[in-house]
Motif scaffolding. Structure first.
Motif, PDB file in Angstrom:
ATOM      1  N   ALA A   1      56.816  91.364  35.838  1.00 42.46           N
ATOM      2  CA  ALA A   1      57.065  92.787  36.088  1.00 42.46           C
ATOM      3  C   ALA A   1      58.328  93.279  35.390  1.00 42.46           C
ATOM      4  N   GLY A   2      59.226  92.337  34.977  1.00 47.14           N
ATOM      5  CA  GLY A   2      60.413  92.745  34.234  1.00 47.14           C
ATOM      6  C   GLY A   2      61.735  92.283  34.774  1.00 47.14           C
ATOM      7  N   ALA A   3      61.740  91.488  35.833  1.00 42.78           N
ATOM      8  CA  ALA A   3      63.010  90.994  36.378  1.00 42.78           C
ATOM      9  C   ALA A   3      63.669  90.027  35.405  1.00 42.78           C
ATOM     10  N   THR A   4      64.993  90.035  35.357  1.00 43.99           N
ATOM     11  CA  THR A   4      65.734  89.118  34.490  1.00 43.99           C
ATOM     12  C   THR A   4      66.752  88.274  35.244  1.00 43.99           C
TER      13      THR A   4
ATOM     14  N   ASP B   1      73.804  80.570  38.652  1.00 46.34           N
ATOM     15  CA  ASP B   1      74.646  81.060  37.557  1.00 46.34           C
ATOM     16  C   ASP B   1      75.684  82.059  38.040  1.00 46.34           C
ATOM     17  N   VAL B   2      75.580  82.472  39.281  1.00 48.30           N
ATOM     18  CA  VAL B   2      76.452  83.519  39.824  1.00 48.30           C
ATOM     19  C   VAL B   2      76.813  83.168  41.256  1.00 48.30           C
TER      20      VAL B   2
ATOM     21  N   ILE C   1      67.481  78.134  45.894  1.00 44.03           N
ATOM     22  CA  ILE C   1      68.067  78.242  44.558  1.00 44.03           C
ATOM     23  C   ILE C   1      67.703  77.014  43.725  1.00 44.03           C
ATOM     24  N   ARG C   2      67.665  75.853  44.347  1.00 44.76           N
ATOM     25  CA  ARG C   2      67.267  74.626  43.630  1.00 44.76           C
ATOM     26  C   ARG C   2      65.826  74.748  43.130  1.00 44.76           C
ATOM     27  N   ALA C   3      64.957  75.353  43.933  1.00 47.52           N
ATOM     28  CA  ALA C   3      63.570  75.553  43.507  1.00 47.52           C
ATOM     29  C   ALA C   3      63.491  76.518  42.333  1.00 47.52           C
ATOM     30  N   LEU C   4      64.331  77.542  42.327  1.00 46.33           N
ATOM     31  CA  LEU C   4      64.382  78.447  41.177  1.00 46.33           C
ATOM     32  C   LEU C   4      64.860  77.715  39.925  1.00 46.33           C
ATOM     33  N   THR C   5      65.842  76.834  40.105  1.00 49.00           N
ATOM     34  CA  THR C   5      66.352  76.045  38.973  1.00 49.00           C
ATOM     35  C   THR C   5      65.264  75.153  38.399  1.00 49.00           C
ATOM     36  N   ASP C   6      64.504  74.516  39.272  1.00 52.18           N
ATOM     37  CA  ASP C   6      63.408  73.661  38.809  1.00 52.18           C
ATOM     38  C   ASP C   6      62.365  74.481  38.064  1.00 52.18           C
ATOM     39  N   LEU C   7      62.062  75.677  38.570  1.00 49.90           N
ATOM     40  CA  LEU C   7      61.097  76.532  37.896  1.00 49.90           C
ATOM     41  C   LEU C   7      61.609  76.952  36.519  1.00 49.90           C
ATOM     42  N   ARG C   8      62.886  77.302  36.451  1.00 49.86           N
ATOM     43  CA  ARG C   8      63.428  77.733  35.161  1.00 49.86           C
ATOM     44  C   ARG C   8      63.370  76.593  34.136  1.00 49.86           C
ATOM     45  N   LYS C   9      63.661  75.397  34.575  1.00 45.89           N
ATOM     46  CA  LYS C   9      63.554  74.240  33.667  1.00 45.89           C
ATOM     47  C   LYS C   9      62.119  74.094  33.159  1.00 45.89           C
ATOM     48  N   ALA C  10      61.157  74.307  34.043  1.00 47.56           N
ATOM     49  CA  ALA C  10      59.765  74.181  33.651  1.00 47.56           C
ATOM     50  C   ALA C  10      59.348  75.271  32.660  1.00 47.56           C
ATOM     51  N   LEU C  11      59.980  76.443  32.771  1.00 48.57           N
ATOM     52  CA  LEU C  11      59.644  77.559  31.883  1.00 48.57           C
ATOM     53  C   LEU C  11      60.385  77.512  30.554  1.00 48.57           C
ATOM     54  N   SER C  12      61.452  76.712  30.491  1.00 51.61           N
ATOM     55  CA  SER C  12      62.298  76.683  29.284  1.00 51.61           C
ATOM     56  C   SER C  12      61.606  75.929  28.157  1.00 51.61           C
TER      57      SER C  12
ATOM     58  N   PRO D   1      65.180  81.808  30.592  1.00 48.20           N
ATOM     59  CA  PRO D   1      64.067  82.648  31.043  1.00 48.20           C
ATOM     60  C   PRO D   1      64.491  83.692  32.079  1.00 48.20           C
ATOM     61  N   PHE D   2      65.489  83.357  32.886  1.00 44.89           N
ATOM     62  CA  PHE D   2      66.067  84.316  33.822  1.00 44.89           C
ATOM     63  C   PHE D   2      67.384  83.745  34.334  1.00 44.89           C
ATOM     64  N   MET D   3      68.253  84.627  34.796  1.00 49.03           N
ATOM     65  CA  MET D   3      69.515  84.232  35.394  1.00 49.03           C
ATOM     66  C   MET D   3      69.298  83.975  36.878  1.00 49.03           C
ATOM     67  N   ILE D   4      69.989  82.972  37.420  1.00 52.51           N
ATOM     68  CA  ILE D   4      69.841  82.618  38.831  1.00 52.51           C
ATOM     69  C   ILE D   4      71.076  83.070  39.607  1.00 52.51           C
ATOM     70  N   VAL D   5      70.862  83.999  40.515  1.00 50.92           N
ATOM     71  CA  VAL D   5      71.907  84.453  41.435  1.00 50.92           C
ATOM     72  C   VAL D   5      71.892  83.514  42.633  1.00 50.92           C
ATOM     73  N   ASP D   6      73.000  83.396  43.326  1.00 51.31           N
ATOM     74  CA  ASP D   6      73.049  82.486  44.477  1.00 51.31           C
ATOM     75  C   ASP D   6      72.233  83.037  45.650  1.00 51.31           C
ATOM     76  N   GLY D   7      72.286  82.346  46.779  1.00 49.47           N
ATOM     77  CA  GLY D   7      71.591  82.783  47.984  1.00 49.47           C
ATOM     78  C   GLY D   7      72.574  83.288  49.023  1.00 49.47           C
ATOM     79  N   ALA D   8      72.143  83.304  50.263  1.00 51.12           N
ATOM     80  CA  ALA D   8      72.947  83.898  51.338  1.00 51.12           C
ATOM     81  C   ALA D   8      74.194  83.080  51.626  1.00 51.12           C
ATOM     82  N   LEU D   9      75.314  83.749  51.731  1.00 56.93           N
ATOM     83  CA  LEU D   9      76.569  83.111  52.133  1.00 56.93           C
ATOM     84  C   LEU D   9      76.655  83.013  53.654  1.00 56.93           C
ATOM     85  N   ALA D  10      76.395  84.139  54.329  1.00 57.00           N
ATOM     86  CA  ALA D  10      76.525  84.153  55.790  1.00 57.00           C
ATOM     87  C   ALA D  10      75.553  83.179  56.448  1.00 57.00           C
ATOM     88  N   THR D  11      74.337  83.105  55.925  1.00 57.48           N
ATOM     89  CA  THR D  11      73.351  82.199  56.504  1.00 57.48           C
ATOM     90  C   THR D  11      73.851  80.764  56.479  1.00 57.48           C
ATOM     91  N   GLU D  12      74.452  80.355  55.355  1.00 63.93           N
ATOM     92  CA  GLU D  12      74.965  78.984  55.254  1.00 63.93           C
ATOM     93  C   GLU D  12      76.159  78.762  56.164  1.00 63.93           C
TER      94      GLU D  12
END
Length: 327
Positions: free
Chosen positions: A300-303, A67-68, A316-327, A18-29
């Motif tokens: 709106a068109g994001a991929t 995924d990235v 990112i884990r929450a995005l993964t859970d959402l993607r599983k729910a949409l798949s 349904p969409f590709m998942i990019v990682d989150g902040a490196l510096a913050t971690e």
């Protein structure tokens, strides 16, 4: 980098999810792990100081479902590193280390998750703007003293250095102005014809780049660059993203990559983040919640969706859970 001009490393993921998942902040971690990044090199200083810490952050994002992996090269430039008494050879090696560290984390992740071998995560080499090198917050303002030719000269050596390490794609990010995007497109076409990239702008509101250019005009200016596989925005407040995606989609059929910050405001003088005042929240009550906003962004068109400053593996884990729910 593969020589096949038709190769799109994003499509293996976006075509089947349904969409590709990019990682989150490196510096913050890294800051959460105790590192002081109040430095002109920002997270790039950890390439020399503690490279395993960078591997650990990349691995945490892969484990969360990303995924990235975007590399620790955003603020790593030959000029900036050589100002720290490194030779050009040493500086180049440190920049390339950012890619090998992300690749190491991917290899470790795939060894533990062999089911991902058929569609492995990508390593995206982060290319920060000229303003990141200046370390004065101008990636959120634009208004550089350099013209298009000067911007090409600034980016040329770093692009060559990064591409020698063979990332899957270049993540050209936080660009505040269209001239810098055009300069990078010039380099891709004329000097790095096998390279592939996405370009993500920084925006100051729902329709304009950080320097005031309409995002529609910016997208229209670069949409014909075949090596730019995706266009989007990053390090921008969440409440602006839906409109920005719609504006981008009106000008291109390419993938749209978005990775907003948490909604907090950055002070380039103190190099600190603070809560925004008067920021509208998601109508369903989601404020700094990437997954809560994501259905609207997809509509709106994001991929491709991820997080920038002040986001982390839990987002990112929450995005993964959402993607599983949409798949």
């Amino acid at each position: 980098m593969p020589a096949n001009a038709t190769l799109n490393p994003l499509s293996a993921i976006t075509a089947h999810q349904p969409f590709m998942i990019v990682d989150g902040a490196l510096a913050t971690e890294l800051e959460r792990a105790g590192f002081d990044l109040n430095d002109s090199l920002w997270s790039a200083k950890i390439l020399a100081d503690d490279p395993q810490a960078i591997v650990d952050v990349h691995r945490a994002y892969f484990d969360a479902g990303a995924d990235v992996a975007t590399t620790a090269s955003y603020q790593a430039t030959l000029e900036g590193l050589m100002a720290r008494s490194l030779s050009e050879t040493q500086a180049s090696a440190l920049i390339q280390r950012s890619i090998t560290l992300a690749a190491q984390a991917r290899s470790e992740y795939l060894a533990a998750n062999p089911e991902r071998l058929d569609c492995p995560p990508l390593v995206a080499a982060s290319v920060g703007p000229y303003g990141a090198y200046l370390a004065d917050g101008s990636e959120y303002r634009g208004g550089y003293a350099l013209d298009r030719a000067g911007l090409r000269d600034f980016h040329r050596a770093r692009l060559a250095t990064l591409l020698e390490a063979k990332p899957d794609i270049l993540a050209i990010e936080t660009l505040p102005c269209v001239d810098e995007a055009l300069a990078l497109c010039d380099l891709l076409r004329d000097e790095f014809p096998t390279a592939r990239a996405w370009i993500a702008f920084s925006a100051r509101n729902a329709t304009e780049l950080s320097d005031g250019t309409l995002i529609r005009d910016a997208v229209r200016a670069i949409a014909d660059c075949e090596q730019v596989l995706a266009i989007g925005v990053n390090c921008t407040a969440l409440e602006h993203i839906e409109s920005l995606v719609s504006e981008i989609r009106s000008e291109t059929g390419k993938d749209i990559v978005i990775y907003p910050n948490s909604g907090e405001v950055y002070d380039p003088v103190t190099k600190t983040w603070s809560a925004a005042c008067g920021v509208s929240v998601h109508p369903d009550g989601h404020d700094h919640d990437l997954a809560g906003w994501t259905p609207r962004w997809l509509a709106a068109g994001a991929t491709a969706i991820g997080g920038c400053c002040r986001t982390g593996p839990d987002d990112i884990r929450a995005l993964t859970d959402l993607r599983k729910a949409l798949s």
